[in-house]
Structures are given as C-alpha cells and as structure tokens.
Motif scaffolding. Structure first.
Motif, PDB file in Angstrom:
ATOM      1  N   SER A  55      -5.635  -1.066   2.711  1.00 23.98           N
ATOM      2  CA  SER A  55      -4.633  -1.761   2.049  1.00 23.98           C
ATOM      3  C   SER A  55      -3.435  -1.739   2.660  1.00 23.98           C
ATOM      4  N   ALA A  56      -2.419  -2.363   2.136  1.00 25.48           N
ATOM      5  CA  ALA A  56      -1.197  -2.830   2.844  1.00 25.48           C
ATOM      6  C   ALA A  56      -0.340  -1.435   2.909  1.00 25.48           C
ATOM      7  N   THR A  57      -0.672  -0.339   1.964  1.00 28.27           N
ATOM      8  CA  THR A  57      -0.124   0.901   1.890  1.00 28.27           C
ATOM      9  C   THR A  57      -0.734   1.669   2.904  1.00 28.27           C
ATOM     10  N   TRP A  77      -6.576  -4.734   1.412  1.00 31.28           N
ATOM     11  CA  TRP A  77      -6.499  -5.247   0.027  1.00 31.28           C
ATOM     12  C   TRP A  77      -4.961  -5.352  -0.176  1.00 31.28           C
ATOM     13  N   GLY A  78      -4.463  -6.427  -0.209  1.00 30.09           N
ATOM     14  CA  GLY A  78      -2.922  -6.712  -0.011  1.00 30.09           C
ATOM     15  C   GLY A  78      -2.363  -7.619   0.621  1.00 30.09           C
ATOM     16  N   VAL A  79      -1.204  -8.236   0.469  1.00 27.11           N
ATOM     17  CA  VAL A  79      -0.779  -9.211   1.359  1.00 27.11           C
ATOM     18  C   VAL A  79      -0.026  -8.761   2.629  1.00 27.11           C
ATOM     19  N   GLY A  80       0.980  -7.826   2.458  1.00 28.11           N
ATOM     20  CA  GLY A  80       1.665  -7.450   3.702  1.00 28.11           C
ATOM     21  C   GLY A  80       0.627  -6.685   4.474  1.00 28.11           C
ATOM     22  N   LEU A 103      -1.895 -12.898  -5.382  1.00 31.05           N
ATOM     23  CA  LEU A 103      -0.820 -12.052  -5.634  1.00 31.05           C
ATOM     24  C   LEU A 103       0.711 -12.764  -6.245  1.00 31.05           C
ATOM     25  N   ARG A 237       9.704  -5.157   0.790  1.00 38.04           N
ATOM     26  CA  ARG A 237       9.509  -3.732   1.317  1.00 38.04           C
ATOM     27  C   ARG A 237      10.701  -3.035   1.380  1.00 38.04           C
ATOM     28  N   HIS A 284       6.444   0.463  -7.034  1.00 42.21           N
ATOM     29  CA  HIS A 284       5.693  -0.446  -6.402  1.00 42.21           C
ATOM     30  C   HIS A 284       4.619  -1.169  -7.137  1.00 42.21           C
ATOM     31  N   SER A 287       2.182  -6.337  -7.642  1.00 42.58           N
ATOM     32  CA  SER A 287       0.698  -6.906  -7.835  1.00 42.58           C
ATOM     33  C   SER A 287      -0.063  -6.072  -8.959  1.00 42.58           C
ATOM     34  N   ARG A 293      -5.019  -7.866  -9.545  1.00 41.15           N
ATOM     35  CA  ARG A 293      -5.508  -6.611  -8.702  1.00 41.15           C
ATOM     36  C   ARG A 293      -7.052  -6.982  -8.551  1.00 41.15           C
TER      37      ARG A 293
HETATM   38  C1  8YV Z   1      -0.122  -3.681  -3.189  1.00 43.34           C
HETATM   39  C2  8YV Z   1       1.537  -4.998  -1.832  1.00 43.34           C
HETATM   40  O1  8YV Z   1      -0.220  -3.222  -4.438  1.00 43.34           O
HETATM   41  O2  8YV Z   1       0.063  -6.698  -1.302  1.00 43.34           O
HETATM   42  C3  8YV Z   1       0.968  -5.907  -0.855  1.00 43.34           C
HETATM   43  O3  8YV Z   1       1.444  -6.148   0.485  1.00 43.34           O
HETATM   44  O4  8YV Z   1       2.602  -4.459  -1.386  1.00 43.34           O
HETATM   45  C4  8YV Z   1       0.934  -4.855  -2.956  1.00 43.34           C
HETATM   46  O5  8YV Z   1       0.500  -5.649  -3.447  1.00 43.34           O
HETATM   47  C5  8YV Z   1      -0.061  -2.351  -2.508  1.00 43.34           C
HETATM   48  O6  8YV Z   1       0.758  -2.148  -1.200  1.00 43.34           O
HETATM   49  C6  8YV Z   1      -1.480  -1.860  -2.038  1.00 43.34           C
HETATM   50  O7  8YV Z   1      -1.262  -0.821  -1.106  1.00 43.34           O
END
Ligand code: 8YV
Length: 318
Positions: A55-57, A77-80, A103, A237, A284, A287, A293
């Motif tokens: 994921s982005a995190t 799973w995430g855009v960043g 998102l 961010r 945070h 989304s 989601r």
């Molecule tokens: C996520 C986000 O919820 O998509 C991204 O970049 O920051 C958020 O949509 C989150 O980072 C999931 O890890």
C-alpha cells in the motif's frame, strides 16, 4: 486442480472492505507482516514469489525488492508511491502499479470538508457540544471565516489538485495554483512562486506528491506569507509541510488555522497541534469511503490479475 500463484503481501489491508479475503481466495499469499524477523522470512520464503501487494503507507523498499529473486511486479493499493523504491524496482526490471483516479473525488471532497471545518471552527464547536458547553459558545468560540467567494491556492495541480480546484466554482472562489510547470489545459492562474501564491490566497491546499522533492516545500516563509488569517489544508503527504514551522506559526498567531489529514511523522501528531483550537486533525482518511476503498481494491486486484495473465499492468507507474 490448478495451483494458485504465490504472492507476498507486505501488510494487512484492513482499511479495504474485502482485499485480504479476495487476495486469499485467488492467491497463495505469503503474509510478511506476520513474521517478526522480516529478513529471515524473506530469505526462507522469498524464492518463487513473483508479485508483491503493498500500500502507499507500507511501501516496498530496496531491501524487500532485492530479497525477492523472482520478483516481477509490485501492485500497490493507493495512489502515492513515494514509499516504493521505483529505482530499485526499475533496476531489477520489476513493474509497479498504483491506483490512480479512483480516489480523486473522495480525497478532493475531504479537502473541502477540512477547508470548511477549519474556517467555520467545526471541530471546536463539536467539542463544545459534547462537553455540554453550548451556553458558553458566545465569547469562547471566535467567529469563523467565510468560505464562499474567497481565494483558493492549490499546491500541485495533478488529478486531485484539479478536482479540488473544480469544486471552487460551486463556492464562487477564484483559484490559482503552484506547480513545477504552468499547465495550458486549466482555467486557473499560475503562480511560479509559492510565496506569491500563499501571499495571495485565503486558503492554501496541499495536493502535491510526497517524497524528497517536495519535503518541506511549505516552509516558515510560505506559512507566514499565508498569514494570521490564512487557512492551510493538507490532504497530500505530511512531510510537504515543515511541521515544526507550522506548529510555531500557530503558537505565535502567524497562521490562522491548519486543517490536516496527514502528518510529518504519522501516526505521531504533535501535542501542540492537538492542544490548539486552531487545528482540525484527521487520521489520514482521504480515501476512506466504502466506494473508494472498494474501487482501490478492485484496481489493485485487476493489476495483479493482469500481470499473471499477460505480464502487463493496467495502471503502471511510469
Ligand atoms: C491510502 C493514500 O489510504 O492512496 C494514497 O496514496 O495516501 C491513501 O489513499 C493510504 O495511504 C493507504 O496506505
């Protein structure tokens, strides 16, 4: 009987309606987060894993990428994707996908929620009602700031920045933006200098990408240019804003309000921001709607399936 493809999942996607279950249905999932010694787990189980879900995190650093000799694709799973070492992936010929577009609207909606909550002191009002202090509102909750008709500055006019800007029409706001480059396809004024944008704006919304290039882009000078009546919103961010400078400016009355969905050292939130009446603080959740989601989950799974069917990703990070 067909064997399920073996994948590695970096962490639980518990913020998604059914991602963990759907991954487990279709794949033989190695659940990295359940192993205390990550390095040993990768050495013992890494062979034969061709795809990683993250994921982005949670991201995927060079150590993870290089510990998987057969890795070919990372589906996030995430855009960043500033937490994914794109260079390390490229060097190994590993494809990377994210979940853009799906998102955009919900994150833009939340930015507006934060703008209005900050300007109209909604969090403070909520705290008064919960504490049974309705009778003390007058004189204790300072009057808010009108939102409609004001000046909106957007930092980073990508997909989300544009969705935030478009919503400004409904509030009769003039919109200007700061980007690396001026865009020829938008009706908003461009400010090459972020200080100039902050000086002009009533509301400054951070919608730029994260990572080393944008770290502390919003520094003391920018914050003070926005000024004692200015409201800053961050749905991008945390590290884009110098959080220490932000805290100091709020304490010294040099900034009006900060309405934040992201923080420099998540999940840590400075006490000074928690104690301030001039902040709105969210964990945070840009989304975090059911629809978005689920759409992120669908797109991540689509990328993964596409990799196993054709060796290609649907939304690759270029
Ligand atoms: C996520 C986000 O919820 O998509 C991204 O970049 O920051 C958020 O949509 C989150 O980072 C999931 O890890």
């Amino acid at each position: 009987m067909t064997t399920k493809p073996r994948i590695l999942q970096v962490g639980s996607l518990s913020g998604s309606p059914s991602a963990n279950q759907r991954l487990a249905n279709d794949y033989d999932v190695f659940e990295l987060w359940k192993h205390g010694d990550r390095k040993a787990a990768l050495t013992d189980h890494g062979k034969g894993i061709t795809a990683v879900v993250t994921s982005a995190t949670m991201g995927a650093d060079a150590d993870l990428i290089n510990a998987l000799p057969d890795l070919k694709a990372i589906c996030s799973w995430g855009v960043g994707y500033e937490t994914i070492d794109i260079q390390a992936a490229r060097a190994r010929g590993v494809l990377v996908s994210n979940t853009p577009d799906v998102l955009t609207d919900c994150v833009a909606d939340l930015a507006w929620g934060l703008m209005i909550a900050g300007a109209r002191r909604m969090s403070l009002g909520d705290r008064f009602v919960r504490a049974g202090r309705w009778g003390q509102v007058h004189g204790n909750i300072p009057l808010g700031t009108r939102v409609s008709g004001k000046k909106l500055g957007v930092i980073g006019l990508g997909r989300i920045g544009q969705a935030i800007a478009r919503r400004g029409d409904g509030f009769d706001m003039e919109v200007r933006y700061h980007n690396r480059r001026a865009r020829s396809d938008v009706p908003y004024g461009y400010e090459a200098s972020l200080i100039d944008l902050a000086t002009w704006a009533d509301f400054l919304v951070v919608a730029t990408v994260g990572g080393p290039e944008t770290r502390h882009l919003v520094n003391q000078q920018v914050i003070e240019a926005l000024g004692p009546k200015g409201i800053i919103v961050n749905i991008a961010r945390g590290p884009v804003i110098d959080e220490q400078a932000l805290t100091t400016a709020l304490e010294n009355g040099k900034l009006g309000c900060a309405a934040l969905d992201v923080f420099e050292y998540e999940p840590k939130v400075p006490e000074a921001l928690i104690d301030s009446d001039n902040t709105v603080l969210l964990p945070h959740i840009g989304s975090a709607t059911y629809e978005t989601r689920l759409a992120m989950e669908d797109l991540m799974l689509e990328n993964l399936a596409s990799y196993f069917q054709s060796g290609k990703l649907v939304t690759p990070v270029e």
